[in-house]
Design an enzyme around this catalytic site. Structure first.
Site, mmCIF file in Angstrom:
data_model
loop_
_atom_site.group_PDB
_atom_site.id
_atom_site.type_symbol
_atom_site.label_atom_id
_atom_site.label_comp_id
_atom_site.label_asym_id
_atom_site.label_seq_id
_atom_site.Cartn_x
_atom_site.Cartn_y
_atom_site.Cartn_z
ATOM 1 N N ASN A 113 19.581 28.543 13.021
ATOM 2 C CA ASN A 113 19.087 29.792 13.431
ATOM 3 C C ASN A 113 17.592 29.405 13.643
ATOM 4 O O ASN A 113 16.988 30.189 14.608
ATOM 5 C CB ASN A 113 19.111 30.946 12.306
ATOM 6 C CG ASN A 113 18.602 30.405 11.049
ATOM 7 O OD1 ASN A 113 19.193 29.359 10.614
ATOM 8 N ND2 ASN A 113 17.565 31.121 10.428
ATOM 9 N N HIS A 125 25.225 41.883 14.653
ATOM 10 C CA HIS A 125 24.092 42.165 15.382
ATOM 11 C C HIS A 125 23.400 40.948 16.209
ATOM 12 O O HIS A 125 22.338 41.165 16.795
ATOM 13 C CB HIS A 125 23.060 42.964 14.249
ATOM 14 C CG HIS A 125 22.263 41.948 13.433
ATOM 15 N ND1 HIS A 125 20.993 41.543 13.433
ATOM 16 C CD2 HIS A 125 22.817 41.283 12.241
ATOM 17 C CE1 HIS A 125 20.552 40.805 12.744
ATOM 18 N NE2 HIS A 125 21.800 40.533 11.808
ATOM 19 N N CYS A 154 4.447 32.490 5.260
ATOM 20 C CA CYS A 154 3.071 32.611 4.199
ATOM 21 C C CYS A 154 3.457 32.455 2.830
ATOM 22 O O CYS A 154 4.151 33.200 2.248
ATOM 23 C CB CYS A 154 2.436 33.914 4.273
ATOM 24 S SG CYS A 154 0.748 33.639 3.621
#
Ligand SMILES: Cc1ncc(COP(=O)(O)O)c(C=O)c1O
Length: 390
Positions: free
Chosen positions: A156, A206, A330
């Site tokens: 991905n 999706h 992060c």
């Protein structure tokens, strides 16, 4: 609109896709007209059940498998969970070892981590600098207690396509079930489950212009599986819960369109992606491609802009109306490259300056030209700003 913004450009099709109008049209009758519960015995139920079974038939035809081998789920995450937990829990008496890779989606990795707490042992195979799993390493990791091998098909983040045919063949030689997460590759890379040695395959609606919150898991007949959602006897006892009928209808229609248009989309979107990369290299110095140069999903371009901070670049592009992803996260205050980029050896600047551009059905040449123009302006600015930082 922000002053800087001249267009809206969505280049994050691997995160999610808009629902195709044709998919929406297919779904709409199942919200109000044919709204029954497929488990009900009356005509409302029967009509809804027919829709679910027609969708199952469509998916089975597209994947070249049996209808009874398709289980509808709430998406890629649940399909991955069902495959891994389902096989692990059903195979406890046979062994406790699972083989996967360091570049899996979190739906696989975190599930494996939790299984470790239950006493399973997991091997997380390393990848090469392109993010590819070496089938020889898979073969070398097999133990007599190995009960499952799970390797992602199309990555991905960097788009690298793994040699799942070879990996599956190794798994089969040893009689070990093989799962692949095909959430990103389904509809983009041909998959024929009659011929491919795959026992479990996850997909999600999706990512293919279908609705969110629905997916499927292919489970080859005879594969040991214990349900993770228990309740009614839905989905042949493998996944309890009232069917998301409009979602399932949408998934099947979306899959049908993907497969029918696979060759033309690969050609057109692939050409646009190649043009993007060619122009990027010409117009901006020091850009580096991440992932396999050829063996990658046709819509993915993952690029490092050394000297830039990926997060800051993403925000700057957003000001111009351009939506992309970074390859970093992060973590406890400092920006770290993603686990995928780290596994590929991009520990430093190249990892934290990576952006993922993913193109799709509605991307135009104008979108790419605009993005190039903006990058040409923003990247040197950001590099200069970074250099000035203490
Ligand atoms: C490779 C891969 N696996 C699994 C998932 C999870 O799918 P879903 O969003 O349908 O839960 C994603 C979504 O980002 C993905 O890219």
């Amino acid at each position: 609109m922000h002053a800087a913004q001249k267009r809206q450009v969505y280049l994050d099709y691997s995160a999610t896709t808009p629902v195709d109008q044709r998919v929406l049209d297919a779904m709409l009758p199942y919200f109000r007209e044919t709204f029954g519960n497929p488990s009900s015995a009356h005509r409302y139920g029967k009509a809804a059940q027919q829709a679910v079974e027609a969708a199952r038939q469509t998916l089975a035809r597209l994947l070249h498998c049996r209808e009874s081998e398709i289980v509808f789920t709430s998406g890629g995450t649940e399909s991955d969970n069902l495959a891994i937990r389902g096989v692990a829990h059903a195979s406890r008496d046979k062994g406790n070892h699972i083989i996967t890779s360091q570049v899996e989606h979190a739906a696989v990795l975190k599930t494996c981590r939790l299984l470790e707490k239950e006493g399973f042992a997991v091997t997380y195979l390393p990848v090469d600098s392109h993010g590819r799993v070496d089938p020889d390493l898979v073969a070398g990791a097999i133990r007599k207690e190995t009960i499952l091998i799970s390797i992602i098909h199309g990555n991905n983040e960097v788009g690298t396509i793994n040699p799942i045919q070879e990996i599956g063949a190794i798994a089969r030689q040893h009689g070990i079930p093989f799962h692949t997460d095909a959430v990103q590759s389904f509809g983009k890379v041909p998959l024929n489950l009659e011929e491919m040695p795959i026992d479990l395959l996850s997909l999600s609606s999706h990512k293919i212009y279908g609705p969110k919150g629905v997916g499927a898991l292919f489970i080859r007949r005879g594969t040991p599986i214990q349900p993770i959602l228990t309740g009614g006897g839905h989905e042949m006892g493998k996944r309890a819960g009232t069917h998301n009928v409009p979602g399932i209808v949408g998934l099947a229609r979306a899959a049908e369109i993907m497969i029918t248009e696979m060759a033309s989309e690969r050609r057109e979107i692939g050409a646009l992606r190649d043009y993007f990369w060619e122009q990027l290299r010409k117009r901006i110095d020091n850009v580096v491609l991440n992932g396999h140069p050829e063996n990658r999903l046709y819509h993915n371009l993952n690029v490092s802009f050394p000297g830039c901070d990926g997060e800051a670049l993403l925000m700057a592009l957003d000001m111009f109306g351009i939506a992309v992803s970074t390859g970093s996260a992060c973590q406890s205050g400092s920006v770290e490259p993603s686990h995928v980029l780290k596994a590929m050896g991009l520990e430093n600047d190249r990892g934290t300056s990576a952006l993922r551009f993913t193109l799709g059905r509605y991307t135009t040449r104008e979108d790419i030209d605009y993005t190039l123009e903006v990058l040409e302006q923003v990247v040197p600015q950001q590099r200069q700003a970074q250099r000035k930082r203490p």
